[in-house]
Design an enzyme around this catalytic site. Structure first.
Site, PDB file in Angstrom:
ATOM      1  N   LYS A  38      47.380  35.048  44.884  1.00  0.00           N
ATOM      2  CA  LYS A  38      46.148  35.632  44.336  1.00  0.00           C
ATOM      3  C   LYS A  38      45.919  35.135  42.906  1.00  0.00           C
ATOM      4  O   LYS A  38      46.830  34.588  42.283  1.00  0.00           O
ATOM      5  CB  LYS A  38      46.250  37.154  44.363  1.00  0.00           C
ATOM      6  CG  LYS A  38      47.306  37.678  43.410  1.00  0.00           C
ATOM      7  CD  LYS A  38      47.504  39.184  43.549  1.00  0.00           C
ATOM      8  CE  LYS A  38      48.538  39.632  42.554  1.00  0.00           C
ATOM      9  NZ  LYS A  38      49.188  40.889  42.931  1.00  0.00           N
ATOM     10  N   ARG A 133      46.928  53.516  43.792  1.00  0.00           N
ATOM     11  CA  ARG A 133      45.918  52.476  43.619  1.00  0.00           C
ATOM     12  C   ARG A 133      45.263  52.309  44.989  1.00  0.00           C
ATOM     13  O   ARG A 133      44.302  52.986  45.281  1.00  0.00           O
ATOM     14  CB  ARG A 133      46.582  51.182  43.109  1.00  0.00           C
ATOM     15  CG  ARG A 133      45.597  50.114  42.727  1.00  0.00           C
ATOM     16  CD  ARG A 133      46.270  48.900  42.108  1.00  0.00           C
ATOM     17  NE  ARG A 133      47.143  48.188  43.049  1.00  0.00           N
ATOM     18  CZ  ARG A 133      47.800  47.072  42.739  1.00  0.00           C
ATOM     19  NH1 ARG A 133      47.697  46.549  41.508  1.00  0.00           N
ATOM     20  NH2 ARG A 133      48.565  46.455  43.622  1.00  0.00           N
ATOM     21  N   TYR A 271      40.151  30.781   9.920  1.00  0.00           N
ATOM     22  CA  TYR A 271      39.205  31.861   9.604  1.00  0.00           C
ATOM     23  C   TYR A 271      39.890  33.006   8.860  1.00  0.00           C
ATOM     24  O   TYR A 271      40.985  33.421   9.259  1.00  0.00           O
ATOM     25  CB  TYR A 271      38.629  32.458  10.894  1.00  0.00           C
ATOM     26  CG  TYR A 271      37.650  31.562  11.600  1.00  0.00           C
ATOM     27  CD1 TYR A 271      36.436  31.198  11.008  1.00  0.00           C
ATOM     28  CD2 TYR A 271      37.926  31.100  12.888  1.00  0.00           C
ATOM     29  CE1 TYR A 271      35.529  30.392  11.691  1.00  0.00           C
ATOM     30  CE2 TYR A 271      37.024  30.301  13.573  1.00  0.00           C
ATOM     31  CZ  TYR A 271      35.828  29.942  12.961  1.00  0.00           C
ATOM     32  OH  TYR A 271      34.948  29.158  13.630  1.00  0.00           O
ATOM     33  N   MET A 319      38.579  29.811  18.649  1.00  0.00           N
ATOM     34  CA  MET A 319      38.139  29.696  20.037  1.00  0.00           C
ATOM     35  C   MET A 319      38.738  28.443  20.693  1.00  0.00           C
ATOM     36  O   MET A 319      39.178  28.482  21.841  1.00  0.00           O
ATOM     37  CB  MET A 319      36.614  29.644  20.105  1.00  0.00           C
ATOM     38  CG  MET A 319      36.070  29.748  21.519  1.00  0.00           C
ATOM     39  SD  MET A 319      34.280  29.641  21.590  1.00  0.00           S
ATOM     40  CE  MET A 319      33.781  31.186  20.878  1.00  0.00           C
TER      41      MET A 319
HETATM   42  C1  LIG Z   1      50.586  40.926  42.954  1.00  0.00           C
HETATM   43  C2  LIG Z   1      51.268  41.667  44.009  1.00  0.00           C
HETATM   44  C3  LIG Z   1      52.602  41.402  44.313  1.00  0.00           C
HETATM   45  C4  LIG Z   1      53.474  40.444  43.520  1.00  0.00           C
HETATM   46  O1  LIG Z   1      53.951  41.030  42.349  1.00  0.00           O
HETATM   47  P1  LIG Z   1      54.993  40.272  41.378  1.00  0.00           P
HETATM   48  O2  LIG Z   1      55.435  41.329  40.454  1.00  0.00           O
HETATM   49  O3  LIG Z   1      54.210  39.198  40.679  1.00  0.00           O
HETATM   50  O4  LIG Z   1      56.062  39.723  42.221  1.00  0.00           O
HETATM   51  C5  LIG Z   1      53.149  42.060  45.423  1.00  0.00           C
HETATM   52  N1  LIG Z   1      52.420  42.951  46.137  1.00  0.00           N
HETATM   53  C6  LIG Z   1      51.146  43.229  45.852  1.00  0.00           C
HETATM   54  C7  LIG Z   1      50.403  44.221  46.678  1.00  0.00           C
HETATM   55  C8  LIG Z   1      50.531  42.626  44.767  1.00  0.00           C
HETATM   56  O5  LIG Z   1      49.265  42.933  44.475  1.00  0.00           O
END
Ligand SMILES: *Cc1c(COP(=O)(O)O)cnc(C)c1O
Length: 391
Positions: A38, A133, A271, A319
């Site tokens: 992801k 969640r 800056y 930036m």
């Molecule tokens: C992102 C995610 C993981 C992976 O988590 P890490 O701590 O990066 O290993 C596992 N399960 C779900 C549902 C996630 O959203």
């Protein structure tokens, strides 16, 4: 596109391979395994990472958005793609067309899918055991079991997510309590008529590492010894908890000095002139700024690697640029233009600056350091052996 920019995130796929091998050592054969790609594979470039993982034999990949799944399909990914996000009726068509496997967390998702499908379809069902969640409430367990007895949706997997996996151990704590709750789900779902027993998965990187520290007999009875894993961070080379794994950084963020200043004591930088040279100093200008994901909180705090040595970021992060003080390394006034600067990861001498260290300096976590690297920073696949910036 021609690359004019002398800043890039070098992606080391042999390190990815190494990390996958290290992770596999922790997981019993036959256990469900879903590397998370992801968020553009944690900023590494999801297409390159996913295709490499497939080539290495990975069968399932995890995404957070339908869009991410579609992108991978268009790029030719053929593995199972687990889609962890929430969707509504508009999401059903692309999910079906692109053969994404949805992770279900709400009754609305179930109903949306059932309205459209004509034949059976594999899904994973997520339970909320305390993260609050996503996932179904535990109270829905029996109702869900009854529902899936007759649904065209086939429960191929059940899952939960640990909120404090860093503390997982077989004796006590919230993570263990979550796994105990999850064992109830497994028990109930193992008894759905005419469906194979679903795979179970609950472990992120921290959970996976901690779970592997104990033998099956040390865990309380009832917990599946085959807790499937969904590692993200560890795959990219960072262990979120103490571990003996030999992980290597997949992303190495490097740039080069584009301008050198020999400052006199009393002259300032950037800056707001928040940094003033206390003695004559050698300053390098590096084309990487907060628009590229180099956090502005790193102003007068960050560290980079230069000629194999850590040197400080001085003045405010701009930036497009940061300025670094290389006076500890360079003793005479000379041009440093085109010399390599490593913002994190491995430098050309094999020295390593961990995103974790940068995360501490920026008051955040490694996950955010990796995923912050901006869209305009090209991801370049690093050839084995050829580490240096010269293209
Ligand atoms: C992102 C995610 C993981 C992976 O988590 P890490 O701590 O990066 O290993 C596992 N399960 C779900 C549902 C996630 O959203």
């Amino acid at each position: 596109m021609t690359q004019y920019r002398r800043t890039a995130a070098w992606i080391n796929l042999s390190h990815l391979e190494n990390n996958l091998r290290e992770i596999k050592k922790l997981i019993a054969p036959g256990t469900f395994f879903c590397p998370m790609v992801k968020a553009n594979a944690y900023g590494h470039g999801d297409v390159a990472i996913s295709l490499k993982l497939e080539q290495l034999g990975v069968k399932t990949l995890g995404v957070g958005l339908i869009e991410e799944g579609l992108l991978l399909r268009r790029a030719g990914c053929r593995s199972q793609i687990l889609f962890f996000g929430i969707f509504d009726e508009h999401g059903v068509e692309p999910i079906l067309q692109s053969h994404l496997t949805p992770v279900l967390s709400t009754w609305e998702q179930i109903l949306c899918l059932e309205k459209k499908i004509k034949s059976s379809m594999a899904v994973h069902v997520k339970f909320d055991t305390g993260m609050h969640r996503l996932g179904f409430a535990m109270q829905d367990l029996e109702k869900l079991r009854a529902h899936f007895e007759t649904s065209l949706l086939k429960v191929e997997g059940i899952l939960t997510h640990l909120h404090s996996a860093e503390g997982l151990n077989p004796k006590e704590g919230s993570a263990l309590e979550q796994l105990r709750q999850f064992a109830k789900v497994e028990q109930v779902f193992s008894a759905i008529n005419s469906q194979p027993k679903p795979v179970v998965h609950s472990l992120n990187s921290a959970g996976m590492i901690n779970f592997a520290k104990y033998s099956a007999s040390e865990w309380p009875e009832g917990l599946s010894p085959h807790q499937g894993a969904r590692p993200g961070l560890a795959l990219y080379g960072i262990a979120p908890v103490k571990s003996t794994m030999n992980l290597k950084p997949v992303m190495n963020l490097r740039s080069e000095i584009v301008r050198t200043h020999a400052l006199k004591a009393g002259e300032s930088v950037s800056y707001g002139a928040t940094w003033t040279a206390s003695k004559d100093s050698m300053i390098g200008v590096v084309p990487m700024g907060y628009a590229d994901g180099y956090h502005r909180l790193l102003s007068n705090r960050g560290t980079v690697l230069f000629r194999g040595q850590p040197v400080p970021v001085v003045g405010n992060v701009c930036m497009d640029y940061i300025m670094i003080d290389v006076s500890s390394v360079v003793k005479s006034a000379e041009s440093l233009d085109h010399e390599v600067v490593t913002l994190f990861g491995e430098d050309e001498f094999g020295k390593y600056l961990s995103p974790e260290e940068l995360a501490k300096q920026a008051q955040t976590i490694s996950w955010e350091i990796l995923t912050s690297v901006g869209e305009r920073v090209p991801r370049v696949i690093e050839n084995e052996g050829a580490r240096s910036w010269k293209m």
